[in-house]
Design an enzyme around this catalytic site. Structure first.
Site, PDB file in Angstrom:
ATOM      1  N   ASP A  28     -29.106 -93.108 116.399  1.00 31.90           N
ATOM      2  CA  ASP A  28     -28.727 -93.308 117.786  1.00 31.90           C
ATOM      3  C   ASP A  28     -27.119 -93.115 118.133  1.00 31.90           C
ATOM      4  O   ASP A  28     -26.838 -93.834 119.081  1.00 31.90           O
ATOM      5  CB  ASP A  28     -28.977 -94.992 117.924  1.00 31.90           C
ATOM      6  N   ASP A  29     -26.709 -92.334 117.242  1.00 29.81           N
ATOM      7  CA  ASP A  29     -25.316 -92.157 117.610  1.00 29.81           C
ATOM      8  C   ASP A  29     -24.984 -90.795 118.305  1.00 29.81           C
ATOM      9  O   ASP A  29     -23.994 -89.896 118.013  1.00 29.81           O
ATOM     10  CB  ASP A  29     -24.574 -92.390 116.365  1.00 29.81           C
ATOM     11  N   ASP A  38       5.666 -56.188  98.048  1.00 24.93           N
ATOM     12  CA  ASP A  38       4.219 -55.722  98.048  1.00 24.93           C
ATOM     13  C   ASP A  38       4.276 -54.252  97.906  1.00 24.93           C
ATOM     14  O   ASP A  38       3.867 -53.640  98.837  1.00 24.93           O
ATOM     15  CB  ASP A  38       4.085 -56.165  99.515  1.00 24.93           C
ATOM     16  N   GLY A  51     -22.229 -93.943 106.322  1.00 26.01           N
ATOM     17  CA  GLY A  51     -22.257 -93.360 104.626  1.00 26.01           C
ATOM     18  C   GLY A  51     -22.025 -92.000 104.996  1.00 26.01           C
ATOM     19  O   GLY A  51     -21.089 -91.444 105.006  1.00 26.01           O
ATOM     20  N   TYR A  53     -33.378 -78.612 121.057  1.00 26.90           N
ATOM     21  CA  TYR A  53     -34.737 -79.003 120.520  1.00 26.90           C
ATOM     22  C   TYR A  53     -35.767 -78.257 121.398  1.00 26.90           C
ATOM     23  O   TYR A  53     -36.979 -77.855 120.773  1.00 26.90           O
ATOM     24  CB  TYR A  53     -35.057 -80.309 120.740  1.00 26.90           C
ATOM     25  N   GLN A  83     -23.787 -83.430 122.339  1.00 30.13           N
ATOM     26  CA  GLN A  83     -25.034 -83.933 122.054  1.00 30.13           C
ATOM     27  C   GLN A  83     -25.677 -84.999 123.039  1.00 30.13           C
ATOM     28  O   GLN A  83     -26.981 -84.738 123.030  1.00 30.13           O
ATOM     29  CB  GLN A  83     -24.871 -84.877 120.792  1.00 30.13           C
TER      30      GLN A  83
HETATM   31  C1  SPV Z   1      -1.733 -58.266 103.137  1.00 31.07           C
HETATM   32  O1  SPV Z   1      -1.887 -59.446 103.626  1.00 31.07           O
HETATM   33  O2  SPV Z   1      -1.213 -58.300 102.124  1.00 31.07           O
HETATM   34  C2  SPV Z   1      -2.242 -57.097 103.932  1.00 31.07           C
HETATM   35  C3  SPV Z   1      -2.091 -57.249 105.389  1.00 31.07           C
HETATM   36  O3  SPV Z   1      -2.567 -56.177 103.292  1.00 31.07           O
HETATM   37  S1  SPV Z   1      -0.709 -56.399 105.776  1.00 31.07           S
HETATM   38  O4  SPV Z   1       0.397 -57.318 105.115  1.00 31.07           O
HETATM   39  O5  SPV Z   1      -0.733 -56.463 107.219  1.00 31.07           O
HETATM   40  O6  SPV Z   1      -0.588 -55.108 105.314  1.00 31.07           O
HETATM   41 MG    MG Z   2      -1.958 -56.049 101.388  1.00 29.01          MG
END
Ligand code: SPV
Ligand code: MG
Length: 438
Positions: free
Chosen positions: A96-97, A209, A129, A80, A103
């Site tokens: 008052d808490d 992937d 609350g 402040y 804090q």
């Molecule tokens: C993902 O999470 O799909 C990524 C990051 O692209 S990695 O898996 O490290 O490529």
């Molecule tokens: Mg990825």
């Protein structure tokens, strides 16, 4: 109007969602004099808890229209003192808490600062609350809109030195990213947003992937996450496909309220980066990738949406120099952020990159994914200038072994009694997702 001889009463507040508690404290303050509200800025709030639902300017409009409020001033920190020295109020009002933890110190500084001009701290009994937990729940109940969510990542980057994201691959994991919090030194720590990982989205569907899970399917996952969360989302766009496809991806994500897409500078059959050079991945040319970035930038409708360019040069052992050349080229092409990836087991090359990146004239937020060099702390990354840290796969990586172990145990025992202690109680799972109350 400022009446002569009226005393001045100062109250600091966040005032994100206004509650009867706020009204009560303002009413009490009015009995003592004219009310000045020190409205905490987004930066001040983001320093100890979740970014407020409404930005400062919107909160200001609400609070300055409350009966009895003479003036609203920005309080830039939790502390402040700077405002007290400027305003020299006769009273400061607070619940008052706050005589505990961090804090306690703030409170003492208020008392000490007021003393020279005879100012006084007045404390009101805390009526239970509203807590930050119940506020967060209320925010989730209120929900969000695509537009509000979309702008949230830029707001966070403005308000915090470092933004912390965690992977989600389903509505349920989205809910974990949304709700899990810990209290540390009076700060409420949470994840700021969600990483829509291609690895975990694919793996949850038992697919590799390799950009095989198509955009329609991935948008279904995004939609499940959108429904259970209010936090910003960064979408892992893999390579973004060809530019002619990427522009559609950008439009779709932006319309849904996703804040950013990250695309990586690879082409052809994409493999997960953590395979490194073993997977025979091909990096796009600088020209090819900058063309894709600028195509995406032209396609977006708002200024808020971010296209973050991910550099695979270190993964592909192309060298630090090549990574930095690409960073510069991608920024010049309009990239709103740079993600530098590494699969080393130490953070050294990421730190070297960050150091060099900090010397660029034109800089954008730097993103890292410490999956293989996980020993580095957020503080160390922030000190190196990193603005976004992504925990890219941890919810799925932790869930999968737990599930396999339970399955094995049932097979071994011919019954499920022994897995009970590894499982959450039935009475918890049936209540985990409550029905909407309205
Ligand atoms: C993902 O999470 O799909 C990524 C990051 O692209 S990695 O898996 O490290 O490529
Ligand atoms: Mg990825």
């Amino acid at each position: 109007m400022h009446e002569k001889n009226m005393k001045t009463v100062y109250i600091a507040m966040s005032a994100d969602l206004i509650t009867p508690g706020h009204m009560k404290i303002i009413q009490e303050a009015r009995k003592l004099g004219e009310v000045v509200i020190g409205l905490l800025t987004d930066v001040a709030i983001a320093g100890f808890q979740r970014l407020p639902y409404m930005p400062y300017e919107e909160r200001k409009v609400v609070i300055e229209n409350i009966k009895g409020v003479r003036e609203v001033v920005a309080q830039e920190k939790l502390d402040y003192v700077p405002n007290l020295l400027k305003i020299k109020p006769d009273y400061v009002l607070h619940r008052d808490d706050w005589n505990t933890g961090l804090q306690r110190e703030t409170r003492q500084r208020v008392i000490d600062t007021l003393e020279p001009w005879g100012g006084e701290l007045v404390e009101l009994p805390h009526s239970a609350g509203i807590t930050s937990t119940s506020l967060n729940r209320a925010v989730r109940e209120v929900g969000t809109t695509p537009q509000i969510r979309l702008g949230m990542l830029r707001r966070l980057l403005d308000a915090r030195p470092m933004v912390r994201m965690i992977e989600a691959h389903s509505g349920l994991t989205g809910l974990i990213a949304e709700t899990v919090s810990v209290k540390n030194d009076n700060k409420v720590l949470e994840f700021d947003g969600i990483w829509m990982s291609s690895l975990t989205d694919s793996a949850a569907k038992a697919k590799p992937d390799i950009e095989y899970v198509d955009i329609t399917s991935r948008m279904n996952t995004v939609n499940d996450i959108l429904e259970t969360t209010t936090k910003p989302i960064i979408y892992d766009g893999d390579t973004g496909g060809i530019t002619e496809h990427f522009v559609y991806m950008v439009r779709t994500l932006e319309r849904l309220g996703v804040s950013a897409v990250i695309i990586e500078d690879k082409k052809g059959l994409k493999k997960n980066s953590l395979f490194g050079t073993e997977a025979g991945q091909v990096q796009d040319s600088v020209e090819g990738f900058t063309h894709k970035i600028s195509g995406g930038k032209h396609a977006q409708v708002t200024d808020d949406f971010m296209i973050i360019a991910r550099i695979e040069s270190l993964i592909l052992k192309e060298g630090m120099g090549a990574a930095l050349v690409r960073a510069e080229a991608y920024i010049n092409a309009g990239a709103d952020g740079i993600m530098i990836h590494s699969k080393e087991h130490t953070p050294d090359e990421i730190l070297t990159f960050s150091r060099e990146f900090a010397k660029f004239d034109r800089r954008v937020p730097l993103v890292v994914v410490p999956s293989t060099y996980s020993q580095i702390t957020e503080d160390e990354l922030a000190a190196a200038g990193v603005r976004i840290v992504i925990y890219a796969n941890h919810l799925l990586r932790s869930a999968y072994p737990a599930m396999v172990e339970v399955a094995r145990s049932i097979l071994r025992d011919g019954c499920a009694a022994n897995v009970e202690e590894m499982c959450m109680p039935i009475k918890e799972i049936i209540r985990l997702i409550p029905e909407r109350s309205r």
